[in-house]
Write a protein that holds these residues in place. Structure first.
Motif, PDB file in Angstrom:
ATOM      1  N   PHE A  55       2.434  59.783 113.377  1.00 35.52           N
ATOM      2  CA  PHE A  55       1.172  59.977 112.990  1.00 35.52           C
ATOM      3  C   PHE A  55       0.150  59.812 114.127  1.00 35.52           C
ATOM      4  O   PHE A  55      -0.497  58.741 113.778  1.00 35.52           O
ATOM      5  N   ALA A 104     -11.086  58.306  95.233  1.00 33.24           N
ATOM      6  CA  ALA A 104     -11.243  58.230  96.352  1.00 33.24           C
ATOM      7  C   ALA A 104     -12.872  58.589  96.400  1.00 33.24           C
ATOM      8  O   ALA A 104     -14.276  58.672  96.990  1.00 33.24           O
ATOM      9  N   ARG A 160     -14.962  56.502  94.175  1.00 30.42           N
ATOM     10  CA  ARG A 160     -15.031  55.302  95.056  1.00 30.42           C
ATOM     11  C   ARG A 160     -16.005  54.193  94.048  1.00 30.42           C
ATOM     12  O   ARG A 160     -16.419  53.095  94.027  1.00 30.42           O
ATOM     13  N   GLU A 217      -7.616  50.378  97.575  1.00 29.58           N
ATOM     14  CA  GLU A 217      -7.546  50.341  99.218  1.00 29.58           C
ATOM     15  C   GLU A 217      -7.564  48.870  99.481  1.00 29.58           C
ATOM     16  O   GLU A 217      -6.729  48.932 100.916  1.00 29.58           O
ATOM     17  N   SER A 233     -15.628  60.841 101.634  1.00 27.45           N
ATOM     18  CA  SER A 233     -15.184  60.222 101.124  1.00 27.45           C
ATOM     19  C   SER A 233     -13.962  60.198 100.739  1.00 27.45           C
ATOM     20  O   SER A 233     -13.131  59.053 100.763  1.00 27.45           O
ATOM     21  N   VAL A 234     -13.802  61.868 100.841  1.00 22.77           N
ATOM     22  CA  VAL A 234     -12.410  61.818  99.946  1.00 22.77           C
ATOM     23  C   VAL A 234     -11.509  61.716 101.296  1.00 22.77           C
ATOM     24  O   VAL A 234     -10.759  60.926 101.586  1.00 22.77           O
ATOM     25  N   ASP A 284     -12.227  59.776 103.753  1.00 22.51           N
ATOM     26  CA  ASP A 284     -11.659  58.172 105.107  1.00 22.51           C
ATOM     27  C   ASP A 284     -11.879  57.658 102.978  1.00 22.51           C
ATOM     28  O   ASP A 284     -12.486  56.121 103.226  1.00 22.51           O
ATOM     29  N   SER A 285     -10.378  57.806 103.129  1.00 24.60           N
ATOM     30  CA  SER A 285      -9.713  56.427 102.147  1.00 24.60           C
ATOM     31  C   SER A 285      -8.220  56.601 103.094  1.00 24.60           C
ATOM     32  O   SER A 285      -7.806  57.670 103.283  1.00 24.60           O
ATOM     33  N   THR A 286      -7.553  56.117 102.020  1.00 26.72           N
ATOM     34  CA  THR A 286      -5.911  55.556 102.440  1.00 26.72           C
ATOM     35  C   THR A 286      -5.777  57.459 101.319  1.00 26.72           C
ATOM     36  O   THR A 286      -4.283  57.820 101.849  1.00 26.72           O
ATOM     37  N   TYR A 287      -6.201  57.802 100.661  1.00 29.90           N
ATOM     38  CA  TYR A 287      -5.455  58.930 100.166  1.00 29.90           C
ATOM     39  C   TYR A 287      -6.520  59.749 100.936  1.00 29.90           C
ATOM     40  O   TYR A 287      -5.073  60.929 101.409  1.00 29.90           O
ATOM     41  N   ARG A 300      -6.075  59.803 104.335  1.00 26.35           N
ATOM     42  CA  ARG A 300      -5.412  60.524 105.823  1.00 26.35           C
ATOM     43  C   ARG A 300      -4.663  60.609 105.690  1.00 26.35           C
ATOM     44  O   ARG A 300      -3.516  60.959 106.540  1.00 26.35           O
ATOM     45  N   PRO A 320      -5.228  63.768 107.630  1.00 24.67           N
ATOM     46  CA  PRO A 320      -4.260  64.344 108.988  1.00 24.67           C
ATOM     47  C   PRO A 320      -2.817  63.481 109.465  1.00 24.67           C
ATOM     48  O   PRO A 320      -2.053  63.968 110.171  1.00 24.67           O
ATOM     49  N   ALA A 321      -2.626  62.695 108.486  1.00 26.05           N
ATOM     50  CA  ALA A 321      -0.598  62.427 108.780  1.00 26.05           C
ATOM     51  C   ALA A 321       0.169  64.058 108.071  1.00 26.05           C
ATOM     52  O   ALA A 321       1.163  63.974 108.883  1.00 26.05           O
ATOM     53  N   ILE A 353       4.137  60.945 100.732  1.00 24.85           N
ATOM     54  CA  ILE A 353       3.542  62.025 100.780  1.00 24.85           C
ATOM     55  C   ILE A 353       3.982  64.026 100.779  1.00 24.85           C
ATOM     56  O   ILE A 353       5.174  63.949 101.353  1.00 24.85           O
TER      57      ILE A 353
END
Lengths: 252, 310
Positions: A85, A109, A112, A120, B177-178, B180-183, B185, B188-189, B202
């Motif tokens: 990526f 997410a 939070r 996380e 907030s959505v 900027d979380s591992t979920y 990302r 963009p992946a 994913i």
């Protein structure tokens, strides 16, 4: 993999292939260009569906599952042409794979809550651990696309165990490497197998790497299995020498 | 953006929006400026939500005006039908309900559009979403229930600065907030490498459709705000030029950069207003300025670092 056949139109890419990867072994799958090694890979990872035959993971059929479902059931892979990526950081490349095992997702997410932050943190710790195992922890903040070639290969290898796989498929991992790097790679693959307790299916065109690394080798030609056995057996197999290695036997 | 800090920031922003509205009423701010500020807020919502689809997830949607129309018509119709006998104290509740209904209906349409377009990417997806946006517009244009070509008129002017800025803040918060979380990302992946994303567990389909649904929801809310701001709705306001306006904001702000997209949305709302002095040359100058900005900052107005955050 039992009697798997894959056709593209009139072309038979794989004809009744039987392939079995035992727990914890490193199995080499080799063959000349177009022999069907990559097709076999794509079948196992769900990119293609078999026309006939069955593919099972730990006794359960995986036919009809999509690539991401197979990934979450424990089949991880790397790609011949490295697929990372690019716009994500090195850490995030591993972290998304770790997080794919977590539940919650979108609403978590958004809200939070406490569970979200715990998840996380856990994902970050696990991803950092993987990076340090592969010697990439110092580059964790760089973008994946900015890594040198060798590091990109290692990052792809570091991302795979994040799925906690039982089977790791490596598609030509030694491509474009010099002998020193190849030796290090072989060491790394052995280490991964041992550390994460997984089986490895290796497609590789570099004979010294395959011969040195694999416990068992399956040789394909024109979609048909022509030989199977230990490196020593395969190396002297007359059909293999004829089809693949040419007149001379390979140097291990 | 840390979690608790994020929520606190959202509360502060909504408070500030309401305080601003109170000041605007108390000191009777210039209505023209207020109107432009509301326009800017609505454009921020549209651009930031489209950024999730086009920027973060790397799809090319040209149908955002369609989602906006669905939300706008739904909210306006609800107000017109139910608003007559509605006591004034219940109006904000009705308005909020209408906005959310509009958003949800738009999200539903987003789901319907998102699913069949999954096999398409790039230009092809752009064409399909463009066609879809036009279909929505034509449906409204020919539906007697929604006023056909004349559209809906007499919608109460309920959208004020507080609502707009509040929802703009909510949109920015939600998307940031959505993402900027591992979920998050995963978005963009999927954009960077769909095959590798699938191989990493994913589900590309889920991410792509989610982007459409969430983006459409906020576009629908923006449509409702727009309807109660302009007080008239007319199908031509939702043609594909509107979609392109929003796409330009996203590109100018920098694909996937929320801060840049917010700035670009505000800038591109103000620019035509500031150019009013040039009368008939206004749109030519506007276009020239956009070309100039593109030439000078092709990576996006506020795209400074390699980070994909914010």
């Amino acid at each position: 993999m039992d009697g798997v056949t894959l056709r593209f139109g009139g072309l038979m890419a794989l004809a009744g292939l039987d392939l079995r990867v035992e727990e914890g072994e490193i199995l080499g799958l080799i063959g000349p260009n177009g022999a069907g090694t990559t097709s076999a890979f794509n079948l196992v990872t769900g990119v293609y569906a078999p026309g006939e035959g069955d593919i099972r993971l730990a006794g359960q059929s995986t036919v009809g599952l999509l690539p991401h479902e197979l990934a979450s059931r424990g089949i991880a892979r790397t790609f011949q042409n490295i697929r990372l990526f690019g716009s994500l950081s090195v850490l995030d490349n591993v972290r998304v794979a770790v997080a794919s095992r977590q539940h919650g997702g979108f609403w978590n997410a958004l809200w939070r809550g406490r569970a979200f932050h715990a998840g996380e943190r856990a994902a970050e710790v696990e991803a950092m651990d993987l990076l340090s195992l592969f010697g990439l922890e110092r580059q964790s903040a760089t973008l994946a696309s900015g890594l040198p070639y060798g590091d990109q290969r290692r990052l792809e290898l570091a991302r795979a165990p994040a799925l906690r796989p039982r089977l790791l498929l490596l598609d030509a991992p030694a491509a474009g490497m010099n002998p020193t790097e190849k030796a290090a790679l072989a060491e790394l693959i052995r280490f991964i197998r041992q550390k994460f307790q997984l089986a490895v299916l290796l497609v590789e065109h570099d004979m010294p790497v395959v011969m040195g690394l694999c416990e068992r080798i399956v040789v394909l030609d024109h979609g048909v299995k022509i030989a199977e056995g230990t490196p020593a057996q395969v190396r002297v197999h007359p059909q293999v020498i004829e089809a693949y290695l040419g007149a001379e036997p390979a140097h291990a | 953006m840390s979690g608790a800090g994020g929520k606190r920031w959202l509360c502060a922003a909504v408070m500030a929006a309401l305080a601003l509205q109170w000041c605007a009423v108390r000191w009777d701010f210039n209505r023209y400026y207020l109107g432009v500020a509301v326009d800017a807020g609505i454009n921020v919502i549209l651009a930031v939500s489209l950024n999730l689809i086009n920027g973060h997830t790397g799809q090319f949607s040209l149908g955002h005006a369609g989602f906006m129309a669905v939300g706008g018509y739904t909210a306006a119709k609800l107000t017109l039908v139910l608003g007559g006998g509605c006591p004034s104290w219940a109006q904000p509740a009705l308005f909020l309900g209408g906005l959310l209904c509009g958003g949800m209906l738009a999200a539903l349409v987003g789901l319907a559009v998102g699913l069949p377009t999954l096999r398409l990417r790039g230009d092809y997806l752009a064409i399909v979403t463009l066609g879809f946006g036009e279909i929505i517009r034509v449906v409204f244009q020919n539906s007697e229930f929604f006023g056909a070509a004349t559209g809906l008129t007499g919608i109460p002017n309920w959208t004020h600065l507080g609502w707009t800025c509040g929802f703009a803040a909510l949109t920015v918060y939600a998307i940031l907030s959505v993402v900027d979380s591992t979920y998050g990302r995963g978005f963009p992946a999927v954009r960077d490498n769909e095959v590798a994303a699938a191989a990493s567990g994913i589900n590309p389909v889920r991410y792509k459709v989610s982007a459409f649904v969430v983006g459409a929801f906020f576009a629908g809310v923006a449509g409702g705000l727009y309807a109660h701001h302009k007080t008239v709705l007319n199908p031509t306001g939702f043609d594909f030029l509107k979609s392109i306006d929003i796409v330009v904001m996203v590109i100018l702000g920098g694909m996937g950069r929320t801060a840049g997209v917010v700035a670009a949305a505000v800038l591109l709302t103000l620019l035509p207003e500031l150019l009013r002095g040039f009368a008939e040359y206004r749109m030519i100058l506007y276009a020239l300025l956009i070309i100039l900005l593109m030439l000078l900052r092709p990576q996006g107005l506020f795209n400074f670092g390699p980070s994909t955050r914010a």
